[in-house]
Scaffold this motif. Structure first.
Motif, PDB file in Angstrom:
ATOM      1  N   ASN A   1       0.823  -1.216   0.000  1.00 29.94           N
ATOM      2  CA  ASN A   1       0.000   0.000   0.000  1.00 29.94           C
ATOM      3  C   ASN A   1       0.856   1.265   0.000  1.00 29.94           C
ATOM      4  O   ASN A   1       0.554   2.239  -0.706  1.00 29.94           O
ATOM      5  N   LEU A   2       1.923   1.250   0.802  1.00 37.71           N
ATOM      6  CA  LEU A   2       2.813   2.416   0.834  1.00 37.71           C
ATOM      7  C   LEU A   2       3.489   2.626  -0.513  1.00 37.71           C
ATOM      8  O   LEU A   2       3.642   3.754  -0.979  1.00 37.71           O
TER       9      LEU A   2
ATOM     10  N   LEU B   1      22.184   6.437 -11.915  1.00 34.47           N
ATOM     11  CA  LEU B   1      21.872   5.738 -13.164  1.00 34.47           C
ATOM     12  C   LEU B   1      20.423   5.916 -13.587  1.00 34.47           C
ATOM     13  O   LEU B   1      20.084   5.752 -14.758  1.00 34.47           O
ATOM     14  N   ARG B   2      19.571   6.276 -12.627  1.00 32.49           N
ATOM     15  CA  ARG B   2      18.154   6.464 -12.937  1.00 32.49           C
ATOM     16  C   ARG B   2      17.883   7.875 -13.471  1.00 32.49           C
ATOM     17  O   ARG B   2      16.779   8.168 -13.937  1.00 32.49           O
ATOM     18  N   HIS B   3      18.848   8.773 -13.358  1.00 34.15           N
ATOM     19  CA  HIS B   3      18.741  10.129 -13.909  1.00 34.15           C
ATOM     20  C   HIS B   3      17.471  10.856 -13.424  1.00 34.15           C
ATOM     21  O   HIS B   3      16.734  11.433 -14.211  1.00 34.15           O
ATOM     22  N   GLY B   4      17.272  10.802 -12.105  1.00 32.16           N
ATOM     23  CA  GLY B   4      16.166  11.564 -11.518  1.00 32.16           C
ATOM     24  C   GLY B   4      14.847  10.819 -11.408  1.00 32.16           C
ATOM     25  O   GLY B   4      13.907  11.320 -10.778  1.00 32.16           O
ATOM     26  N   ARG B   5      14.729   9.650 -12.037  1.00 32.85           N
ATOM     27  CA  ARG B   5      13.477   8.887 -11.897  1.00 32.85           C
ATOM     28  C   ARG B   5      13.406   8.314 -10.485  1.00 32.85           C
ATOM     29  O   ARG B   5      14.344   7.640 -10.035  1.00 32.85           O
ATOM     30  N   PRO B   6      12.307   8.562  -9.757  1.00 31.53           N
ATOM     31  CA  PRO B   6      12.224   8.103  -8.359  1.00 31.53           C
ATOM     32  C   PRO B   6      12.079   6.585  -8.250  1.00 31.53           C
ATOM     33  O   PRO B   6      11.590   5.928  -9.164  1.00 31.53           O
ATOM     34  N   ILE B   7      12.519   6.050  -7.130  1.00 26.86           N
ATOM     35  CA  ILE B   7      12.358   4.637  -6.817  1.00 26.86           C
ATOM     36  C   ILE B   7      11.912   4.503  -5.367  1.00 26.86           C
ATOM     37  O   ILE B   7      12.381   5.247  -4.493  1.00 26.86           O
ATOM     38  N   VAL B   8      10.995   3.590  -5.117  1.00 27.65           N
ATOM     39  CA  VAL B   8      10.520   3.322  -3.755  1.00 27.65           C
ATOM     40  C   VAL B   8      11.247   2.087  -3.237  1.00 27.65           C
ATOM     41  O   VAL B   8      11.206   1.021  -3.869  1.00 27.65           O
ATOM     42  N   MET B   9      11.944   2.242  -2.105  1.00 28.10           N
ATOM     43  CA  MET B   9      12.623   1.103  -1.471  1.00 28.10           C
ATOM     44  C   MET B   9      11.933   0.783  -0.153  1.00 28.10           C
ATOM     45  O   MET B   9      11.744   1.676   0.681  1.00 28.10           O
ATOM     46  N   ILE B  10      11.562  -0.471   0.006  1.00 26.99           N
ATOM     47  CA  ILE B  10      10.865  -0.898   1.217  1.00 26.99           C
ATOM     48  C   ILE B  10      11.661  -2.026   1.858  1.00 26.99           C
ATOM     49  O   ILE B  10      11.833  -3.098   1.256  1.00 26.99           O
ATOM     50  N   ASP B  11      12.132  -1.782   3.069  1.00 23.73           N
ATOM     51  CA  ASP B  11      12.972  -2.738   3.791  1.00 23.73           C
ATOM     52  C   ASP B  11      12.148  -3.394   4.895  1.00 23.73           C
ATOM     53  O   ASP B  11      11.866  -2.776   5.921  1.00 23.73           O
ATOM     54  N   ILE B  12      11.743  -4.647   4.666  1.00 20.50           N
ATOM     55  CA  ILE B  12      10.934  -5.332   5.690  1.00 20.50           C
ATOM     56  C   ILE B  12      11.752  -6.405   6.411  1.00 20.50           C
ATOM     57  O   ILE B  12      11.204  -7.321   7.027  1.00 20.50           O
ATOM     58  N   ALA B  13      13.072  -6.289   6.340  1.00 18.84           N
ATOM     59  CA  ALA B  13      13.947  -7.285   6.961  1.00 18.84           C
ATOM     60  C   ALA B  13      14.337  -6.877   8.382  1.00 18.84           C
ATOM     61  O   ALA B  13      14.378  -5.708   8.728  1.00 18.84           O
ATOM     62  N   VAL B  14      14.592  -7.884   9.205  1.00 19.51           N
ATOM     63  CA  VAL B  14      15.160  -7.682  10.546  1.00 19.51           C
ATOM     64  C   VAL B  14      16.272  -8.717  10.701  1.00 19.51           C
ATOM     65  O   VAL B  14      16.004  -9.925  10.695  1.00 19.51           O
ATOM     66  N   PRO B  15      17.559  -8.296  10.806  1.00 20.12           N
ATOM     67  CA  PRO B  15      18.036  -6.898  10.779  1.00 20.12           C
ATOM     68  C   PRO B  15      17.841  -6.261   9.398  1.00 20.12           C
ATOM     69  O   PRO B  15      17.629  -6.955   8.413  1.00 20.12           O
ATOM     70  N   ARG B  16      17.949  -4.921   9.361  1.00 14.74           N
ATOM     71  CA  ARG B  16      17.654  -4.179   8.147  1.00 14.74           C
ATOM     72  C   ARG B  16      18.605  -4.515   7.004  1.00 14.74           C
ATOM     73  O   ARG B  16      19.778  -4.785   7.219  1.00 14.74           O
ATOM     74  N   ASP B  17      18.037  -4.509   5.789  1.00 12.07           N
ATOM     75  CA  ASP B  17      18.820  -4.774   4.582  1.00 12.07           C
ATOM     76  C   ASP B  17      19.392  -3.505   3.960  1.00 12.07           C
ATOM     77  O   ASP B  17      20.350  -3.565   3.186  1.00 12.07           O
ATOM     78  N   ILE B  18      18.777  -2.352   4.246  1.00  2.32           N
ATOM     79  CA  ILE B  18      19.166  -1.103   3.587  1.00  2.32           C
ATOM     80  C   ILE B  18      19.670  -0.104   4.631  1.00  2.32           C
ATOM     81  O   ILE B  18      19.005   0.132   5.655  1.00  2.32           O
ATOM     82  N   ASP B  19      20.810   0.455   4.384  1.00  2.80           N
ATOM     83  CA  ASP B  19      21.388   1.483   5.262  1.00  2.80           C
ATOM     84  C   ASP B  19      20.378   2.631   5.400  1.00  2.80           C
ATOM     85  O   ASP B  19      19.933   3.193   4.396  1.00  2.80           O
TER      86      ASP B  19
ATOM     87  N   ASP C   1      18.206   9.747   2.776  1.00  2.00           N
ATOM     88  CA  ASP C   1      18.596  11.139   2.496  1.00  2.00           C
ATOM     89  C   ASP C   1      18.947  11.374   1.024  1.00  2.00           C
ATOM     90  O   ASP C   1      19.221  12.514   0.628  1.00  2.00           O
ATOM     91  N   ILE C   2      18.969  10.337   0.218  1.00  2.00           N
ATOM     92  CA  ILE C   2      19.363  10.470  -1.186  1.00  2.00           C
ATOM     93  C   ILE C   2      18.163  10.924  -2.010  1.00  2.00           C
ATOM     94  O   ILE C   2      17.079  10.353  -1.924  1.00  2.00           O
ATOM     95  N   ASP C   3      18.354  11.955  -2.820  1.00  2.00           N
ATOM     96  CA  ASP C   3      17.277  12.468  -3.675  1.00  2.00           C
ATOM     97  C   ASP C   3      16.801  11.382  -4.644  1.00  2.00           C
ATOM     98  O   ASP C   3      17.607  10.660  -5.236  1.00  2.00           O
ATOM     99  N   GLY C   4      15.500  11.274  -4.770  1.00  2.00           N
ATOM    100  CA  GLY C   4      14.918  10.316  -5.709  1.00  2.00           C
ATOM    101  C   GLY C   4      14.649   8.948  -5.124  1.00  2.00           C
ATOM    102  O   GLY C   4      14.096   8.077  -5.802  1.00  2.00           O
ATOM    103  N   ILE C   5      15.059   8.738  -3.865  1.00  2.00           N
ATOM    104  CA  ILE C   5      14.805   7.447  -3.212  1.00  2.00           C
ATOM    105  C   ILE C   5      13.859   7.656  -2.033  1.00  2.00           C
ATOM    106  O   ILE C   5      14.131   8.475  -1.143  1.00  2.00           O
ATOM    107  N   TYR C   6      12.749   6.940  -2.036  1.00  2.00           N
ATOM    108  CA  TYR C   6      11.797   6.969  -0.926  1.00  2.00           C
ATOM    109  C   TYR C   6      11.950   5.665  -0.159  1.00  2.00           C
ATOM    110  O   TYR C   6      11.621   4.585  -0.665  1.00  2.00           O
ATOM    111  N   LEU C   7      12.488   5.736   1.049  1.00  5.75           N
ATOM    112  CA  LEU C   7      12.801   4.535   1.827  1.00  5.75           C
ATOM    113  C   LEU C   7      11.837   4.376   3.003  1.00  5.75           C
ATOM    114  O   LEU C   7      11.616   5.308   3.777  1.00  5.75           O
ATOM    115  N   PHE C   8      11.255   3.175   3.119  1.00  6.61           N
ATOM    116  CA  PHE C   8      10.437   2.810   4.274  1.00  6.61           C
ATOM    117  C   PHE C   8      11.061   1.566   4.893  1.00  6.61           C
ATOM    118  O   PHE C   8      11.314   0.577   4.194  1.00  6.61           O
ATOM    119  N   ASN C   9      11.322   1.617   6.214  1.00 10.97           N
ATOM    120  CA  ASN C   9      11.876   0.429   6.862  1.00 10.97           C
ATOM    121  C   ASN C   9      10.823  -0.221   7.762  1.00 10.97           C
ATOM    122  O   ASN C   9       9.685   0.232   7.854  1.00 10.97           O
TER     123      ASN C   9
END
Length: 423
Positions: free
Chosen positions: A170-171, A268-286, A291-299
């Protein structure tokens, strides 16, 4: 008439106990066919899911109904012993209320889940097809199904996701600038959470799914289930360049995506946004990736906070379901009270038909190879026998209805045929 339910669920019994008393679909039909051996059971429905087993029954004057039902379950499951503390037992109004709460998913492990309503329908249809529902259960279960639909329509009990995997989907959908069905999804990890997430994504219409895992064969297995494609783990960065959504659930002890790799993906995406969702424990994504432009991160913390908020919303909506249930109970009790004062011959006709159906099923069980046409002939013949046997008594009782003799005939027929006179 005694309306009862004996059962166990996720609240009353541990999973190993529930497993012992669950019924597979073919076992339900076999169990219902065995019930023709029990003269005290006039109607019965067996509901069995992963979280509950419940036997609803209309009994005919059983002195101790709970021990009777416990022994019945023991017989059906070939159990040597039963721990009574694992079971609940309700009669009459309490039985009706329990059924309505089940149909409205107020008694489910996940409040508001929709699967129980279809499972209840299936249980009723199976019993109906086996000839084990009559006037009472046809009214009761059809009303219960209606109550379940009304609660879902008139409240928001099912409107918010309460699982981490579904919340993640959903997110992702809310964060995209395109329809989810058109999105390309990359899943890192091939475990249970990844499979659940892929299931929700496919249900939302996603067609393009890539799966990457340290063990490539596992990635291939999961990808095949969803008509996707497996890629090697050391190639996931290149694939992420073309993905709209990246979901991770690997169980690795370290970050799978660090800040450096995430910046490379973003460049490499040249400004195209990407949604990253980290549902792992321990976390998979720093977490600094956020804080990186174009990346929407949910942990996982963000996801779980949404889940808890949604659970509270469902609990609030469940309170709105209570008046619907209690109103339906009162309406049904009025209906059943009317049934209890039907004319005496209707009671006799019902009893005769129950006996007819029971004996017909016993006979048909001994004739497994007869055709459907022959079965229909036997059914029609048995109906005609009952109808002709009752024709003269019905005519005579109609003649004395309203006279002084009516009370005498009530008592006489009640004693002769063990009918219950009420009203």
């Amino acid at each position: 008439m005694q309306l009862v339910v004996l059962g166990l669920n996720h609240r009353s019994a541990a999973v190993e106990v529930r497993e012992r008393f669950s019924f597979e679909k073919n076992e339900v039909s076999a169990a219902l066919n065995r019930l023709y051996e029990y003269d005290k059971i006039s109607e019965c429905v067996i509901l069995s899911t992963c979280n509950r087993t419940e036997i609803y029954a209309v009994l005919e004057e059983v002195e101790s109904p709970k021990p009777y039902m416990l022994q019945l379950l023991k017989d059906l499951k070939h159990a040597d012993m039963i721990d009574e503390s694992a079971f609940f037992f309700y009669e009459d109004r309490d039985c009706i209320e329990h059924l309505f709460r089940v149909s409205a998913s107020l008694d489910s492990l996940v409040l508001g889940e929709g699967q129980i309503l279809s499972q209840l329908k299936g249980a009723y249809i199976t019993a109906y097809s086996s000839g084990f529902t009559g006037t009472v259960f046809n009214i009761l279960f059809q009303r219960a199904i209606g109550v379940g639909k009304k609660v879902r329509t008139n409240t928001g009990i099912a409107n918010t996701p309460v699982s981490v995997s579904y919340t993640a989907v959903n997110l992702a959908e809310d964060s995209l600038d395109k329809p989810l069905a058109d999105a390309t999804v990359l899943i890192l990890g091939a475990g249970t959470m990844s499979e659940l997430t892929a299931t929700h994504l496919q249900a939302k219409g996603v067609k393009t799914i890539f799966v990457s895992n340290r063990t490539f064969t596992k990635a291939e297995t999961l990808a095949k289930k969803f008509n996707g494609r497996a890629i090697k783990l050391d190639c996931f960065v290149e694939q992420a360049v073309d993905a709209d959504i990246l979901i991770t659930s690997t169980g690795a002890p370290h970050y799978i995506i660090n800040e450096k790799e995430a910046r490379r993906i973003a460049e490499l995406r040249h400004g195209r946004p990407i949604v990253m969702i980290d549902i792992a424990v321990p976390r998979d994504i720093d977490p600094r990736v956020a804080d990186i432009d174009g990346i929407y991160l949910f942990n996982i913390d963000a996801l779980e906070s949404v889940v808890e908020e949604n659970k509270q919303q469902r609990e609030d909506e469940a309170k709105r379901a209570e008046p619907i249930i209690h109103e339906a109970i009162e309406e049904l009790l009025d209906k059943l009270s009317y049934l209890s004062v039907r004319p005496m011959m209707a009671l006799l006709a019902d009893k005769a038909d129950r006996i007819r159906r029971r004996e017909l099923h016993r006979a048909l069980a001994k004739l497994p190879h007869i055709s459907d046409k022959e079965r229909r002939i036997m059914d029609s013949m048995s109906r005609m026998i009952v109808r002709k046997m009752l024709r003269e008594p019905m005519i005579h009782f109609n003649e004395i209805a309203g006279t002084e003799e009516e009370g005498v005939y009530w008592d006489l027929f009640k004693d002769m045929f063990s009918l219950e006179k009420e009203g």
